[in-house]
Write an enzyme that holds these catalytic residues in place. Structure first.
Site, PDB file in Angstrom:
ATOM      1  N   ASP A 170      35.278  36.568  -6.324  1.00  0.00           N
ATOM      2  CA  ASP A 170      35.801  35.390  -7.006  1.00  0.00           C
ATOM      3  C   ASP A 170      35.130  34.165  -6.394  1.00  0.00           C
ATOM      4  O   ASP A 170      35.357  33.844  -5.226  1.00  0.00           O
ATOM      5  CB  ASP A 170      37.324  35.336  -6.834  1.00  0.00           C
ATOM      6  CG  ASP A 170      37.971  34.219  -7.636  1.00  0.00           C
ATOM      7  OD1 ASP A 170      37.256  33.260  -8.015  1.00  0.00           O
ATOM      8  OD2 ASP A 170      39.192  34.299  -7.871  1.00  0.00           O
ATOM      9  N   HIS A 171      34.312  33.472  -7.191  1.00  0.00           N
ATOM     10  CA  HIS A 171      33.545  32.353  -6.657  1.00  0.00           C
ATOM     11  C   HIS A 171      34.433  31.158  -6.285  1.00  0.00           C
ATOM     12  O   HIS A 171      33.955  30.205  -5.652  1.00  0.00           O
ATOM     13  CB  HIS A 171      32.485  31.911  -7.672  1.00  0.00           C
ATOM     14  CG  HIS A 171      31.152  31.630  -7.050  1.00  0.00           C
ATOM     15  ND1 HIS A 171      31.007  30.906  -5.885  1.00  0.00           N
ATOM     16  CD2 HIS A 171      29.888  31.986  -7.417  1.00  0.00           C
ATOM     17  CE1 HIS A 171      29.722  30.822  -5.580  1.00  0.00           C
ATOM     18  NE2 HIS A 171      29.020  31.482  -6.480  1.00  0.00           N
ATOM     19  N   ARG A 172      35.708  31.202  -6.648  1.00  0.00           N
ATOM     20  CA  ARG A 172      36.612  30.120  -6.257  1.00  0.00           C
ATOM     21  C   ARG A 172      37.008  30.216  -4.792  1.00  0.00           C
ATOM     22  O   ARG A 172      37.339  29.203  -4.170  1.00  0.00           O
ATOM     23  CB  ARG A 172      37.880  30.154  -7.126  1.00  0.00           C
ATOM     24  CG  ARG A 172      37.644  29.903  -8.602  1.00  0.00           C
ATOM     25  CD  ARG A 172      38.922  30.132  -9.396  1.00  0.00           C
ATOM     26  NE  ARG A 172      39.392  31.509  -9.320  1.00  0.00           N
ATOM     27  CZ  ARG A 172      40.500  31.956  -9.912  1.00  0.00           C
ATOM     28  NH1 ARG A 172      41.251  31.121 -10.620  1.00  0.00           N
ATOM     29  NH2 ARG A 172      40.852  33.231  -9.792  1.00  0.00           N
TER      30      ARG A 172
END
Length: 442
Positions: A412-414
């Site tokens: 998850d790039h968040r």
């Protein structure tokens, strides 16, 4: 008179909203005890036997085997306070009252039904019931309310003969104009309509179009579809991958199993990879987290509950090894073996299928090298492992045949940037190539 109580499909926990009836365990007319399992259902998580909180005589069942029911839908009705119950020793003859439901709440499955008071039973009635054979007791369920048939307009006065003739030829009397008094439809009108239908040219048949096979998205398959779709909608994922020389890892596994002796449980490759993952997560805790979208916060989790993908006859499931960060390789391997067997037999509980914080997906068992895994929502990352196969590899400056595996990380790039994800994957690859690195974190 007995009181007929309705038992509805309880909330089986973990946000499940429906269940499929797999097998009825009781028939109409059976006498059931309080908390006796009455039906086996399949949820998106597991197979569950549902206990009934009432004791008495089953008067009705709702739903055939294979039917899917929503939570709160009626499952069956039970007549309580009947002579059959009284002779079974369940009543308190001194007080004249008894409790008709257990009120028990099973962890993960609760019956959710409050106790219901029963009417008093006179001693004379108890004596009479005790003297009477059980087979003579009848419990009558409430009779269904008949729905009257409403016939529009003049059809209400059409003779039974005309009605039967129209029905035999599949004619709708409401579409016919009657030639009798006040528009009454006569037999001649029906016969004329029959002749007209027979003389009309048959419509040209349209070319047959294959209907195709339809597979219902329900149960495990439906749950997987919903979860993967939600993952794709909500998580901005990215994937990085690397090839690693697993020759030393395979040699270390062979040495462990050889030292254990005959009859000892074998250490699996999956158990070694799981232990490597827990060490990597200790270095990169950002990947052992979840995102609270409403609060706009990243929640880093203190424990590693490691899920692993398992393919079964019922579909893909992800059992969870709880507290994997506190386990040895041997302990992780034993728990993976136990959960895999439970997945194979369909006996996993909802608690064993939920609460994961990171997932390990070994798709190499299907004979493939690489993949871009979809994150198991609401987790933040998944490590994918391909097959380990002999390949040409430059080792110590020379070309050699080595055992090579492709590792891929979807994250998850968040919760992190590519540097963190790359650092995690590189550490995993280094441990695969040099298992001695794990000694630093053991």
């Amino acid at each position: 008179m007995p009181q007929v109580l309705e038992f509805r499909l309880p909330d089986l926990g973990e946000g499940l909203t429906e269940a499929e009836i797999v097998r009825w365990l009781v028939e109409v007319g059976d006498v059931v005890a309080i908390d006796q399992p009455v039906v086996e259902v399949e949820t998106a998580k597991a197979m569950v036997e549902v206990p009934c909180p009432y004791g008495g005589v089953v008067t009705a069942r709702f739903g055939d085997e294979g039917a899917e029911l929503p939570v709160g839908a009626p499952l069956l009705t039970v007549a309580v306070g009947s002579p059959v119950e009284s002779t079974g020793g369940g009543a308190d003859a001194d007080s004249g009252t008894e409790d008709s439901g257990s009120g028990n709440v099973l962890v993960g499955y609760g019956t959710g039904a409050p106790p219901v008071r029963r009417r008093r039973v006179r001693p004379e009635g108890l004596k009479a019931a005790a003297a009477a054979p059980v087979s003579s007791v009848e419990v009558t369920a409430p009779a269904p309310v008949p729905v009257p048939e409403v016939a529009p307009g003049p059809v209400a006065v059409v003779s039974p003969l005309v009605r039967r003739l129209a029905r035999q030829h599949d004619l709708d009397l409401r579409q016919l104009a009657g030639s009798g008094p006040d528009g009454l439809i006569l037999r001649a009108d029906v016969e004329s309509a029959i002749r007209s239908a027979a003389e009309a040219p048959a419509p040209e048949a349209a070319p047959a179009v294959p209907a195709g096979e339809r597979v219902a998205l329900r149960g495990v398959r439906g749950a997987v579809a919903d979860k993967l779709s939600r993952s794709r909608r909500e998580i901005p994922d990215a994937t990085c991958w690397v090839d690693a020389d697993a020759t030393e890892l395979m040699a270390a596994r062979a040495a462990m199993n050889g030292a254990a002796g005959a009859g000892a449980p074998k250490v699996s490759v999956l158990a070694l990879l799981a232990r490597i993952c827990t060490a990597a997560l200790a270095r990169h805790p950002e990947l052992n987290s979840t995102v609270d979208q409403e609060a706009r916060e990243i929640v880093r989790l203190p424990q590693v509950h490691l899920g692993f993908a398992a393919q079964t006859d019922r579909g893909l499931v992800v059992p969870v090894v709880r507290d994997a960060h506190a386990r040895t390789t041997e302990s992780i391997g034993a728990e993976i073996a136990r959960l895999t067997e439970a997945a194979r037999t369909g006996s996993l509980t909802p608690a064993e299928l939920t609460g994961g914080t990171f997932t390990l997906n070994n798709y190499g068992v299907f004979g493939v090298d690489g993949s871009t895994p979809i994150i198991n929502h609401p987790e933040a990352a998944m490590l994918g492992v391909g097959r380990i196969v002999p390949k040409p590899w430059v080792h110590e400056g020379r070309l050699a045949v080595r055992q090579v595996v492709q590792l891929s990380l979807t994250f998850d790039h968040r919760v992190c940037d590519g540097g963190t994800a790359g650092g995690f994957l590189r550490y995993v690859a280094d441990c695969v190539e040099q298992p001695a690195l794990l000694l630093r974190s053991v």
